[in-house]
Write an enzyme that holds these catalytic residues in place. Structure first.
Site, PDB file in Angstrom:
ATOM      1  N   ARG A  94     -85.565  10.592  -6.801  1.00  0.00           N
ATOM      2  CA  ARG A  94     -84.345   9.817  -6.580  1.00  0.00           C
ATOM      3  C   ARG A  94     -84.183   8.760  -7.673  1.00  0.00           C
ATOM      4  NH1 ARG A  94     -82.468  11.792  -1.944  1.00  0.00           N
ATOM      5  NH2 ARG A  94     -84.036  12.547  -0.485  1.00  0.00           N
ATOM      6  N   ASP A  95     -82.924   8.643  -8.136  1.00  0.00           N
ATOM      7  CA  ASP A  95     -82.608   7.628  -9.144  1.00  0.00           C
ATOM      8  C   ASP A  95     -82.811   6.238  -8.544  1.00  0.00           C
ATOM      9  OD1 ASP A  95     -80.657   7.759 -11.942  1.00  0.00           O
ATOM     10  OD2 ASP A  95     -80.920   5.826 -10.931  1.00  0.00           O
ATOM     11  N   ILE A  96     -83.397   5.334  -9.335  1.00  0.00           N
ATOM     12  CA  ILE A  96     -83.694   3.981  -8.852  1.00  0.00           C
ATOM     13  C   ILE A  96     -82.413   3.161  -8.672  1.00  0.00           C
ATOM     14  CG2 ILE A  96     -83.970   2.801 -11.092  1.00  0.00           C
ATOM     15  CD1 ILE A  96     -86.623   1.645  -9.951  1.00  0.00           C
ATOM     16  N   HIS A 136     -82.896  14.827 -18.740  1.00  0.00           N
ATOM     17  CA  HIS A 136     -82.854  14.841 -17.270  1.00  0.00           C
ATOM     18  C   HIS A 136     -81.474  15.243 -16.797  1.00  0.00           C
ATOM     19  CE1 HIS A 136     -82.146  10.811 -18.867  1.00  0.00           C
ATOM     20  NE2 HIS A 136     -81.257  10.638 -17.895  1.00  0.00           N
ATOM     21  N   VAL A 180     -82.635   6.936 -21.005  1.00  0.00           N
ATOM     22  CA  VAL A 180     -84.031   7.389 -20.996  1.00  0.00           C
ATOM     23  C   VAL A 180     -84.093   8.660 -21.837  1.00  0.00           C
ATOM     24  CG1 VAL A 180     -85.970   8.193 -19.603  1.00  0.00           C
ATOM     25  CG2 VAL A 180     -84.464   6.387 -18.716  1.00  0.00           C
ATOM     26  N   HIS A 188     -78.787  14.923 -13.983  1.00  0.00           N
ATOM     27  CA  HIS A 188     -78.368  14.121 -12.832  1.00  0.00           C
ATOM     28  C   HIS A 188     -77.750  15.050 -11.791  1.00  0.00           C
ATOM     29  CE1 HIS A 188     -78.378   9.971 -14.694  1.00  0.00           C
ATOM     30  NE2 HIS A 188     -78.354  10.694 -15.802  1.00  0.00           N
ATOM     31  N   ASN A 216     -76.609  13.462 -19.877  1.00  0.00           N
ATOM     32  CA  ASN A 216     -76.085  12.592 -20.926  1.00  0.00           C
ATOM     33  C   ASN A 216     -76.883  12.790 -22.203  1.00  0.00           C
ATOM     34  OD1 ASN A 216     -74.146  11.286 -19.248  1.00  0.00           O
ATOM     35  ND2 ASN A 216     -75.759  10.008 -18.362  1.00  0.00           N
TER      36      ASN A 216
HETATM   37  P1  AMP Z   1     -79.363   8.228 -18.405  1.00  0.00           P
HETATM   38  O1  AMP Z   1     -78.541   6.955 -18.495  1.00  0.00           O
HETATM   39  O2  AMP Z   1     -78.554   9.486 -18.350  1.00  0.00           O
HETATM   40  O3  AMP Z   1     -80.429   8.267 -19.478  1.00  0.00           O
HETATM   41  O4  AMP Z   1     -80.081   8.160 -17.001  1.00  0.00           O
HETATM   42  C1  AMP Z   1     -81.273   7.449 -16.809  1.00  0.00           C
HETATM   43  C2  AMP Z   1     -81.382   7.210 -15.329  1.00  0.00           C
HETATM   44  O5  AMP Z   1     -82.713   6.861 -15.034  1.00  0.00           O
HETATM   45  C3  AMP Z   1     -80.485   6.092 -14.812  1.00  0.00           C
HETATM   46  O6  AMP Z   1     -79.577   6.604 -13.851  1.00  0.00           O
HETATM   47  C4  AMP Z   1     -81.486   5.100 -14.215  1.00  0.00           C
HETATM   48  O7  AMP Z   1     -81.004   4.466 -13.045  1.00  0.00           O
HETATM   49  C5  AMP Z   1     -82.683   5.988 -13.944  1.00  0.00           C
HETATM   50  N1  AMP Z   1     -83.959   5.304 -13.899  1.00  0.00           N
HETATM   51  C6  AMP Z   1     -84.422   4.379 -14.758  1.00  0.00           C
HETATM   52  N2  AMP Z   1     -85.662   3.976 -14.394  1.00  0.00           N
HETATM   53  C7  AMP Z   1     -85.975   4.693 -13.273  1.00  0.00           C
HETATM   54  C8  AMP Z   1     -87.096   4.721 -12.410  1.00  0.00           C
HETATM   55  N3  AMP Z   1     -88.184   3.947 -12.626  1.00  0.00           N
HETATM   56  N4  AMP Z   1     -87.082   5.558 -11.344  1.00  0.00           N
HETATM   57  C9  AMP Z   1     -86.003   6.323 -11.100  1.00  0.00           C
HETATM   58  N5  AMP Z   1     -84.906   6.344 -11.896  1.00  0.00           N
HETATM   59  C10 AMP Z   1     -84.888   5.531 -12.959  1.00  0.00           C
END
Ligand code: AMP
Ligand code: ZN
Length: 114
Positions: free
Chosen positions: A29-31, A100, A96, A102, A87
């Site tokens: 799950r996204d944080i 990944h 990140v 979404h 993205n």
């Molecule tokens: P992006 O902006 O497409 O690179 O997505 C990165 C996603 O990682 C964002 O939606 C963040 O909320 C999510 N994220 C960042 N740190 C964490 C974490 N520790 N655990 C879960 N999701 C995270």
């Protein structure tokens, strides 16, 4: 990669809220969820961006989508609908740099995306 957040989740240094895992894929799950269901599906192999894919990665990318399909079913949103997206780089909002997928669901999605 030692300094990659999602590699740390894959190797167990950081424990995410895991919803699915197999030999090739981890999903959690996204944080900072942007919908009632917001799951990130990541390959266990470090690939920084979509620009770094090569043809050998094709089966792995397919596995990300098959995992998303299973998670959507498990979360009970498959029939209502869901959105999947990756993205790539700055203008798309990638933050990140470990690829990944979404999976977003549980509310109506706008189009075009922001
Ligand atoms: P992006 O902006 O497409 O690179 O997505 C990165 C996603 O990682 C964002 O939606 C963040 O909320 C999510 N994220 C960042 N740190 C964490 C974490 N520790 N655990 C879960 N999701 C995270
Ligand atoms: Zn990584």
């Amino acid at each position: 990669m030692t300094d990659c957040l999602f590699c740390k989740m894959v190797n167990g240094d950081i424990k995410p809220d895991t919803v699915y895992e197999d030999d090739d894929v981890l999903a959690f799950r996204d944080i900072n969820p942007q919908a009632p269901v917001h799951v990130l599906v990541v390959p266990k192999t470090h690939i920084a961006t979509l620009n770094d894919l090569d043809p050998a990665h094709a089966p792995l990318i397919g596995k990300l989508y098959l995992a998303a399909q299973k998670i959507a079913n498990d979360e009970g949103v498959a029939e209502r609908g869901y959105r999947t997206l990756i993205n790539c780089n700055a203008e798309a909002g990638q933050s990140v740099f470990h690829i990944h997928l979404h999976l977003l669901a549980g509310r109506a999605m706008g189009w075009p995306p922001g």
